[in-house]
Enzyme design. Structure first.
Site, mmCIF file in Angstrom:
data_model
loop_
_atom_site.group_PDB
_atom_site.id
_atom_site.type_symbol
_atom_site.label_atom_id
_atom_site.label_comp_id
_atom_site.label_asym_id
_atom_site.label_seq_id
_atom_site.Cartn_x
_atom_site.Cartn_y
_atom_site.Cartn_z
ATOM 1 N N ASN A 111 0.830 -1.207 0.052
ATOM 2 C CA ASN A 111 -0.047 0.133 0.084
ATOM 3 C C ASN A 111 0.793 1.286 0.100
ATOM 4 O OD1 ASN A 111 0.617 -1.368 2.423
ATOM 5 N ND2 ASN A 111 -0.229 0.596 3.387
ATOM 6 N N CYS B 56 -1.493 8.042 12.639
ATOM 7 C CA CYS B 56 -2.075 7.427 14.014
ATOM 8 C C CYS B 56 -3.237 8.292 14.449
ATOM 9 C CB CYS B 56 -1.232 7.373 14.721
ATOM 10 S SG CYS B 56 -1.047 8.510 16.273
#
Lengths: 357, 371
Positions: B146, B320
């Site tokens: 990815n 995150c």
């Protein structure tokens, strides 16, 4: 109007600071700082981020995130531990401002293209005769200039303090009107990375405790302590000394620490003479204007919540300063800073080394 | 906003959106109900199953609908608990939906080893072979990465694995619509897909399986999806995924050509004003339109913020919860040093882009990098 980066904490002060700048037509970006690598029940970075995001969405400005955990650990937290190991009571928020918010954060914002930064501190700045002054916030209960005394001319002139002339209740009211979810969020208290957790437990993770005895100033043993680092001069709560605690004698207070013998010196009564000193010496001297004030007769705070008191600088060199107060001060704690004022103008300060009479 | 982040997610194809809206509006029956409305809902689900199956060369009864790629991956790994051979092999550049799931199931006695990748992000068959033990029951290697787009030699991997009676799973969420996928040709035993990566809706994906014997349910309940995934079907999204899969494979050839042309003009033009730029991954064996570039001396989060201000969406590393940028584990595993790592941006072009947009991106980058 200029491009500004506002430090967004997720709290109500920085939220309203951002809203004022947006209202004034600035090109505002929110910047959320993460300075501590932990997301526990005590340290709610993710929740704070969500609050900051709700505010930025409401204002229609972008929110970005930046991580200074390593810089904070190296330059603020290590110093904090060193100070505790040396039996002193440091104030990490002061160092956080000089090393992180007004250094790393400022540079980051400038790299991003921002002309200035803004924060939700209750302070003001003003240019007078070619110098930039740092002034107390107008809300006397909220003034945060004590925490910013370590800034220099460049740092102060690179910042806007939009809520410095507001009072906290107005800030909350404004947040509510604007539809910010955090309008009634509790003020953060204590040291940011410790949060609501037990201070002793926290410190124990980093510094081994060395229990010892508590003695009166004439050497009488009255109890045991868990480690000198857990106590602050003038502390009353949590000494756990039984007996002799009658009303006439009063509660027990921490008077001093004898590091050499690992003894905590305690005494009874808030009026105990061992709790009051008129003189102190301090180092790591910093002057906001870059030089010491001409006037030797000033006001000073010996801790954030202390009242300003009249004092005189009796001796001064680049490294060290001696100060004498007009009236004795209660519990002058090494590691805390003495911060000088002339009326509302914050002049600078130094880190207290010792107090005496 | 001009969108260059199609590997993160894609905008929903307008035809898919129309179909989903009409289904949400009109087909509210429960597929398990036996009345007319229920039967209608059931046929919507089964039609979509055929569409998705066809897009990867599978039979419809080899596919279950899941909430996405993460769930599909998890189901394969958690199923290992009920199997005899409890050792799993994967690699160091997998998605957290593989790596963290594997770490988690260690407490149930499922051990795993991760093989490393080379500087192009490719696993080696020799390394895989030497990681195999008697107890190895599963190898999980993504079809394409990815972050850098490197395509793994899945066919060789399955050949090796099947010789030793080992099953193979592949996380193929990046791939549908960007390369041909044929489960029989690849030989894999399990394959995960997620609709939002190929212009379908979020929150829906599939798990393909060759045989259902080695699979257990994560969700237990009303027995939907042959008992392998209970819960009333997400009909609107399932239908949307079916159509999206069909469109992605119908338009595959043209789409690849377009992505390749975006990629090559972007790369060559970028080098003309940013000669130090480093392209990460395998220049040949990769997904088209996904470009990972390091800009030595820059910080990716600053670059990203500047592009964002200019109305252009790209991505950097892995974000995150609190939105900050950290060095990419994938790039580290490929041997990229930390400084280069945090200077890396990922541009992923897609069906929503035009060559004019790519030119705008280049001129903005030129301004930022040569300022």
């Amino acid at each position: 109007m200029g491009h500004l980066a506002v430090g967004m904490s997720g709290g109500v002060d920085s939220a309203v600071a951002a809203s004022i700048l947006v209202e004034h037509g600035y090109d505002v970006e929110g910047l959320f700082m993460k300075n501590w690598e932990e997301d526990s029940e005590y340290c709610n970075a993710e929740e704070d981020y969500k609050d900051a995001l709700q505010v930025c969405d409401t204002l229609g400005i972008p929110l970005r995130s930046v991580n200074f955990a390593k810089e904070y650990w190296d330059r603020v937290f290590q110093h904090f531990l060193e100070e505790y190991k040396a039996g002193r009571t440091p104030n990490p928020d002061i160092l956080c401002n000089t090393e992180i918010k007004f250094k790393e954060f400022l540079h980051y914002a400038q790299d991003m293209g921002a002309e200035k930064i803004a924060t939700g501190h209750y302070v003001r700045n003003k240019e007078v005769a070619g110098k930039v002054q740092l002034l107390k916030g107008l809300d006397p209960g909220k003034d945060q200039s004590y925490f910013l005394y370590g800034l220099n001319q460049e740092q102060i002139s690179s910042a806007l303090f939009p809520i410095g002339d507001l009072e906290k209740p107005n800030v909350r009211e404004s947040a509510k009107k604007l539809g910010f979810d955090n309008f009634d969020k509790k003020d953060s208290t204590g040291i940011c990375f410790i949060g609501e957790r037990d201070f002793k437990e926290f410190l124990q993770q980093y510094i081994p405790a060395q229990p010892g005895i508590m003695v009166t100033s004439d050497g009488r043993k009255v109890g045991e302590h868990d480690g000198l680092m857990y106590y602050t001069l003038g502390q009353r709560k949590g000494l756990g000394i039984g007996g002799g605690h009658s009303e006439s004698e009063g509660a027990w207070y921490v008077l001093d620490k004898d590091l050499e013998n690992n003894e905590l010196i305690v005494g009874q009564g808030h009026d105990h003479t061992g709790l009051y000193q008129k003189c102190l010496t301090a180092s790591a001297v910093h002057w906001i204007f870059g030089e010491a004030p001409e006037n030797e007769n000033l006001n000073a705070k010996i801790r954030y919540r202390a009242k300003d008191a009249t004092c005189r600088i009796t001796d001064l060199n680049d490294a060290e300063i001696s100060v004498e107060f007009e009236e004795p001060r209660f519990a002058i704690a090494p590691g805390q800073s003495v911060v000088f004022y002339e009326n509302d103008v914050c002049l600078g300060g130094a880190v207290i080394d010792k107090a005496f009479n | 906003m001009i969108y260059f982040d199609h590997s993160a997610t894609t905008p929903v194809h307008p035809d898919v959106l129309d179909l989903m809206n009409s289904i949400q509006k009109g087909v509210y029956g429960n597929p398990s109900s036996i009345h007319k409305l229920g039967r209608k809902a059931k046929s919507v689900v089964e039609n979509a199953r055929k569409q998705v199956a066809k897009s990867i060369g599978a039979a419809p009864n080899q596919i279950i609908f899941t909430s996405g790629g993460t769930e599909a991956n998890n189901q394969v790994f958690w199923s290992r608990i009920n199997q005899d051979k409890k050792h799993v092999i994967s690699d160091t550049i997998e998605h957290p939906a593989v790596l963290k799931a594997l770490s988690q199931i260690a407490i149930f006695g499922i051990d795993h080893d991760l093989v490393t990748v080379n500087e192009k992000g490719c696993v080696s068959i020799t390394d895989l072979e030497s990681a195999i033990t008697e107890n190895t029951g599963l190898i999980s290697i993504m079809l394409a990465n990815n972050e850098v787009g490197t395509i793994q030699p899945l066919k060789e991997i399955t050949e090796l694995a099947h010789e030793k009676n080992i099953l193979v799973h592949t996380d193929a969420v990046q791939c549908l619509g960007k390369m041909p996928i044929d489960v029989n040709n690849l030989g894999v035993d399990f394959l995960s897909l997620s609709a939002h990566k190929f212009y379908g809706p979020k929150g829906i994906g599939i798990l393909y399986f060759k045989n259902k014997e080695s699979l257990s349910a994560l969700m237990i309940g009303g027995g939907q999806e042959s008992g392998l995934r209970a819960g009333t079907e997400n009909i609107g999204s399932i239908a949307g995924m079916g159509l999206a899969a069909e469109l992605a494979t119908d338009e595959l050839g043209n789409h690849i050509t377009e992505l390749k042309s975006f990629e090559s003009s972007f790369k060559s033009e970028l080098l003309s004003f940013s000669p130090n730029a480093i392209f990460n991954g395998d220049p040949e064996n990769k997904l088209p339109g996904l470009v990972s570039v390091s800009f030595p001396g820059y910080r990716s989060d600053i670059l990203l913020a500047k592009l964002d201000r200019a109305g252009m969406a790209v991505s950097s590393g892995s974000a995150c919860g609190a939105g900050e940028v950290k060095p990419s584990g994938v790039l580290s595993a490929m041997g990229v040093d930390d400084k280069t790592n945090i200077s890396t941006l990922r541009f992923s072009f897609g069906a929503s882009n035009t060559s004019e947009q790519v030119d705008l991106l280049l001129s903005e980058l030129k301004t930022i990098l040569t300022d």
